[in-house]
Write a protein that holds these residues in place. Structure first.
Motif, PDB file in Angstrom:
ATOM      1  N   ALA A  41      24.079  46.803 100.247  1.00 54.46           N
ATOM      2  CA  ALA A  41      24.491  45.748 101.183  1.00 54.46           C
ATOM      3  C   ALA A  41      25.960  45.913 101.565  1.00 54.46           C
ATOM      4  O   ALA A  41      26.830  46.072 100.708  1.00 54.46           O
ATOM      5  CB  ALA A  41      24.267  44.375 100.552  1.00 54.46           C
ATOM      6  N   GLU A  42      26.215  45.900 102.852  1.00 56.86           N
ATOM      7  CA  GLU A  42      27.577  46.047 103.357  1.00 56.86           C
ATOM      8  C   GLU A  42      28.102  44.745 103.966  1.00 56.86           C
ATOM      9  O   GLU A  42      29.308  44.505 103.961  1.00 56.86           O
ATOM     10  CB  GLU A  42      27.632  47.168 104.399  1.00 56.86           C
ATOM     11  CG  GLU A  42      27.286  48.538 103.834  1.00 56.86           C
ATOM     12  CD  GLU A  42      27.373  49.629 104.876  1.00 56.86           C
ATOM     13  OE1 GLU A  42      27.623  49.286 106.058  1.00 56.86           O
ATOM     14  OE2 GLU A  42      27.199  50.811 104.527  1.00 56.86           O
ATOM     15  N   SER A  43      27.213  43.919 104.489  1.00 56.73           N
ATOM     16  CA  SER A  43      27.637  42.675 105.124  1.00 56.73           C
ATOM     17  C   SER A  43      27.140  41.489 104.313  1.00 56.73           C
ATOM     18  O   SER A  43      26.273  41.625 103.441  1.00 56.73           O
ATOM     19  CB  SER A  43      27.081  42.588 106.550  1.00 56.73           C
ATOM     20  OG  SER A  43      25.659  42.493 106.522  1.00 56.73           O
ATOM     21  N   ALA A  44      27.687  40.313 104.602  1.00 54.65           N
ATOM     22  CA  ALA A  44      27.250  39.096 103.930  1.00 54.65           C
ATOM     23  C   ALA A  44      25.788  38.815 104.226  1.00 54.65           C
ATOM     24  O   ALA A  44      25.048  38.352 103.357  1.00 54.65           O
ATOM     25  CB  ALA A  44      28.118  37.915 104.368  1.00 54.65           C
ATOM     26  N   ARG A  45      25.356  39.120 105.467  1.00 53.43           N
ATOM     27  CA  ARG A  45      23.967  38.887 105.823  1.00 53.43           C
ATOM     28  C   ARG A  45      23.033  39.791 104.997  1.00 53.43           C
ATOM     29  O   ARG A  45      21.993  39.336 104.512  1.00 53.43           O
ATOM     30  CB  ARG A  45      23.741  39.140 107.313  1.00 53.43           C
ATOM     31  CG  ARG A  45      22.343  38.788 107.764  1.00 53.43           C
ATOM     32  CD  ARG A  45      22.092  39.149 109.216  1.00 53.43           C
ATOM     33  NE  ARG A  45      22.984  38.467 110.136  1.00 53.43           N
ATOM     34  CZ  ARG A  45      22.834  38.478 111.458  1.00 53.43           C
ATOM     35  NH1 ARG A  45      21.813  39.135 112.008  1.00 53.43           N
ATOM     36  NH2 ARG A  45      23.682  37.840 112.225  1.00 53.43           N
ATOM     37  N   ASP A  46      23.414  41.061 104.807  1.00 56.71           N
ATOM     38  CA  ASP A  46      22.609  41.964 103.994  1.00 56.71           C
ATOM     39  C   ASP A  46      22.552  41.495 102.544  1.00 56.71           C
ATOM     40  O   ASP A  46      21.513  41.602 101.878  1.00 56.71           O
ATOM     41  CB  ASP A  46      23.184  43.385 104.043  1.00 56.71           C
ATOM     42  CG  ASP A  46      23.037  44.025 105.414  1.00 56.71           C
ATOM     43  OD1 ASP A  46      22.166  43.556 106.186  1.00 56.71           O
ATOM     44  OD2 ASP A  46      23.781  44.969 105.717  1.00 56.71           O
ATOM     45  N   ARG A  47      23.667  40.998 102.047  1.00 58.09           N
ATOM     46  CA  ARG A  47      23.717  40.529 100.663  1.00 58.09           C
ATOM     47  C   ARG A  47      22.837  39.296 100.479  1.00 58.09           C
ATOM     48  O   ARG A  47      22.135  39.171  99.471  1.00 58.09           O
ATOM     49  CB  ARG A  47      25.163  40.217 100.272  1.00 58.09           C
ATOM     50  CG  ARG A  47      25.336  39.846  98.802  1.00 58.09           C
ATOM     51  CD  ARG A  47      26.801  39.811  98.411  1.00 58.09           C
ATOM     52  NE  ARG A  47      26.948  39.358  97.035  1.00 58.09           N
ATOM     53  CZ  ARG A  47      26.749  40.117  95.973  1.00 58.09           C
ATOM     54  NH1 ARG A  47      26.391  41.385  96.143  1.00 58.09           N
ATOM     55  NH2 ARG A  47      26.909  39.636  94.758  1.00 58.09           N
ATOM     56  N   VAL A  48      22.843  38.402 101.434  1.00 55.73           N
ATOM     57  CA  VAL A  48      21.975  37.222 101.365  1.00 55.73           C
ATOM     58  C   VAL A  48      20.514  37.650 101.340  1.00 55.73           C
ATOM     59  O   VAL A  48      19.713  37.131 100.565  1.00 55.73           O
ATOM     60  CB  VAL A  48      22.242  36.281 102.561  1.00 55.73           C
ATOM     61  CG1 VAL A  48      21.143  35.222 102.666  1.00 55.73           C
ATOM     62  CG2 VAL A  48      23.597  35.600 102.408  1.00 55.73           C
ATOM     63  N   ARG A  49      20.164  38.601 102.207  1.00 62.43           N
ATOM     64  CA  ARG A  49      18.782  39.071 102.264  1.00 62.43           C
ATOM     65  C   ARG A  49      18.358  39.691 100.927  1.00 62.43           C
ATOM     66  O   ARG A  49      17.272  39.408 100.406  1.00 62.43           O
ATOM     67  CB  ARG A  49      18.621  40.084 103.399  1.00 62.43           C
ATOM     68  CG  ARG A  49      17.177  40.553 103.589  1.00 62.43           C
ATOM     69  CD  ARG A  49      17.061  41.622 104.669  1.00 62.43           C
ATOM     70  NE  ARG A  49      17.523  41.127 105.963  1.00 62.43           N
ATOM     71  CZ  ARG A  49      18.630  41.521 106.557  1.00 62.43           C
ATOM     72  NH1 ARG A  49      19.407  42.442 105.988  1.00 62.43           N
ATOM     73  NH2 ARG A  49      18.978  41.032 107.737  1.00 62.43           N
ATOM     74  N   ALA A  50      19.213  40.527 100.359  1.00 67.29           N
ATOM     75  CA  ALA A  50      18.879  41.194  99.101  1.00 67.29           C
ATOM     76  C   ALA A  50      18.785  40.195  97.952  1.00 67.29           C
ATOM     77  O   ALA A  50      17.875  40.273  97.114  1.00 67.29           O
ATOM     78  CB  ALA A  50      19.919  42.267  98.787  1.00 67.29           C
ATOM     79  N   LEU A  51      19.704  39.243  97.888  1.00 69.73           N
ATOM     80  CA  LEU A  51      19.677  38.256  96.808  1.00 69.73           C
ATOM     81  C   LEU A  51      18.486  37.309  96.955  1.00 69.73           C
ATOM     82  O   LEU A  51      17.919  36.853  95.955  1.00 69.73           O
ATOM     83  CB  LEU A  51      20.989  37.461  96.794  1.00 69.73           C
ATOM     84  CG  LEU A  51      22.191  38.219  96.216  1.00 69.73           C
ATOM     85  CD1 LEU A  51      23.487  37.465  96.506  1.00 69.73           C
ATOM     86  CD2 LEU A  51      22.023  38.423  94.714  1.00 69.73           C
ATOM     87  N   THR A  52      18.100  37.019  98.193  1.00 72.03           N
ATOM     88  CA  THR A  52      16.906  36.199  98.404  1.00 72.03           C
ATOM     89  C   THR A  52      15.684  36.896  97.841  1.00 72.03           C
ATOM     90  O   THR A  52      14.862  36.287  97.130  1.00 72.03           O
ATOM     91  CB  THR A  52      16.706  35.926  99.910  1.00 72.03           C
ATOM     92  OG1 THR A  52      17.829  35.211 100.414  1.00 72.03           O
ATOM     93  CG2 THR A  52      15.446  35.098 100.140  1.00 72.03           C
ATOM     94  N   ARG A  53      15.535  38.184  98.121  1.00 77.04           N
ATOM     95  CA  ARG A  53      14.402  38.941  97.584  1.00 77.04           C
ATOM     96  C   ARG A  53      14.479  39.035  96.064  1.00 77.04           C
ATOM     97  O   ARG A  53      13.449  39.020  95.379  1.00 77.04           O
ATOM     98  CB  ARG A  53      14.379  40.339  98.199  1.00 77.04           C
ATOM     99  CG  ARG A  53      14.097  40.351  99.691  1.00 77.04           C
ATOM    100  CD  ARG A  53      13.731  41.737 100.169  1.00 77.04           C
ATOM    101  NE  ARG A  53      12.511  42.208  99.512  1.00 77.04           N
ATOM    102  CZ  ARG A  53      12.046  43.447  99.636  1.00 77.04           C
ATOM    103  NH1 ARG A  53      12.700  44.331 100.367  1.00 77.04           N
ATOM    104  NH2 ARG A  53      10.941  43.813  99.025  1.00 77.04           N
TER     105      ARG A  53
END
Length: 370
Positions: A41-53
């Motif tokens: 994850a490079e962006s906050a949006r990517d990090r949110v997506r990964a942590l949600t999963r």
């Protein structure tokens, strides 16, 4: 990795039912994929997506483990009761096997009726021995299984606690990632004064929903994926079981047009599809509420949350977290032998409104439970 310890120990459990084992394997795979996404994850949006999963995979793994441990507890109870009911027979069997186990003295080989009697006795013993051996093997297998089941349940609390610690940490990181996210598109800006006036002037969810357009300033058109071909196929926004269907009365005799989902404490609620957040906050007697608009004249209402993510006007991608259920810091780490709903102490109310009219949510959401 510590995140995988829970699922790997779950997969090694021999007493899991097939469905639970398959669910565990799916959770393990999802957890591995989420871990890779989180590392990349490079962006906050990517990090949110990964942590949600990650959170969803933990929740699925914990649910599968509880189901397997519940099966183990039931199986141990059945075996223990069966062994207790056969105590007399078992004592006799052990006595016979004990007497047969030693070397017979010469005098024991003699028979009062002579060689013919000895031969007959030998034939009878030869015919009985396989049955005694089979009973002994079954007894040994039952005792070994009871021992394995007890050992499994003794270690279950530690394993579950590890999983709970992992999911709690992931939830904390998710909350921080959502707070850090600033790159979501916005469809409108919420007018806080108009929102307060709308809340104070309405007494029903219907009245509030019909006035949502009044709280939006500078609204722009946003193109979201079409929903027509997804009707009846959307996943429920939270892991749980249907407690009440549309139109069914609750304990107070009140019937609502939505459905109620029983969930575990702190369960994650996610957007079933890309949607605009029309409202997020406290509302009437529903507690914290998030209202999503996936397309014009279609609203998804999620009520009963303890924590809400997202702000009115934001456009959420599909699968984005919209909130957490209540219930303290986490689930009860001890497995229960009660029914499949054991531990699901929180309830999420889901209402769907089309053209300002409530419709059965299960016309949009797919469910094979409840």
């Amino acid at each position: 990795m510590k995140r995988l310890a829970l699922i790997l120990s779950l997969l090694a459990t021999p007493v899991l039912a097939q469905d639970s084992a398959e669910a565990a394997r799916a959770a393990a795979k999802a957890l591995e994929e989420a871990s890779v996404q989180l590392d990349e994850a490079e962006s906050a949006r990517d990090r949110v997506r990964a942590l949600t999963r990650t959170v969803q995979a933990y929740e699925a793994g914990l649910a599968a483990m509880r189901e397997g441990l519940r099966d183990a507890a039931i199986r141990e109870t059945e075996l223990s009761r069966r062994l207790q009911s056969q105590e007399g027979e078992i004592a006799q069997l052990l006595g016979v096997l004990s007497s047969m186990g030693g070397k017979a003295a010469p005098a024991a080989m003699l028979h009062p009726q002579g060689p013919v009697g000895a031969a007959r006795a030998g034939m009878m013993l030869a015919s009985v021995t396989p049955g005694l051996t089979a009973e002994a093997q079954q007894l040994r297998a039952d005792l070994d299984e009871v021992s394995a089941l007890r050992a499994l349940q003794q270690s279950a609390a530690e394993t579950l606690q590890e999983g709970l610690s992992g999911v709690q940490q992931a939830r904390t990181e998710l909350s921080q990632a959502v707070a850090d996210r600033t790159d979501l598109p916005r469809r409108f800006t919420e007018d806080a004064v108009k929102t307060a006036i709308l809340i104070s002037s309405t007494e029903t969810l219907e009245g509030f929903a019909s006035g949502l357009s009044e709280i939006a300033d500078n609204e722009v058109l946003t193109n979201l994926p079409p929903m027509g071909d997804r009707k009846g196929t959307l996943e429920l926004p939270v892991q749980g079981e249907i407690l009440r269907r549309a139109g069914e009365t609750d304990a107070a005799g009140v019937a609502r047009p939505g459905i109620v989902i029983a969930t575990h404490p702190r369960a994650l609620v996610a957007a079933p599809t890309a949607a605009t957040v029309r409202y997020s906050g406290p509302l009437l007697d529903y507690g914290l509420v998030t209202i999503l608009e996936p397309q014009p004249d279609l609203l998804f209402v999620f009520a009963g949350l303890d924590t809400v993510y997202g702000r009115a006007g934001e456009v959420l991608p599909e699968g984005s977290p919209v909130g957490l259920m209540g219930g303290g810091d986490g689930d009860n780490p001890s497995p229960s032998v009660d029914g499949g709903g054991a531990g699901r102490t929180e309830t999420l109310y889901i209402e769907v409104r089309q053209g300002d009219v409530p419709v059965d949510p299960l016309t949009w959401f797919a469910s094979d439970k409840g």
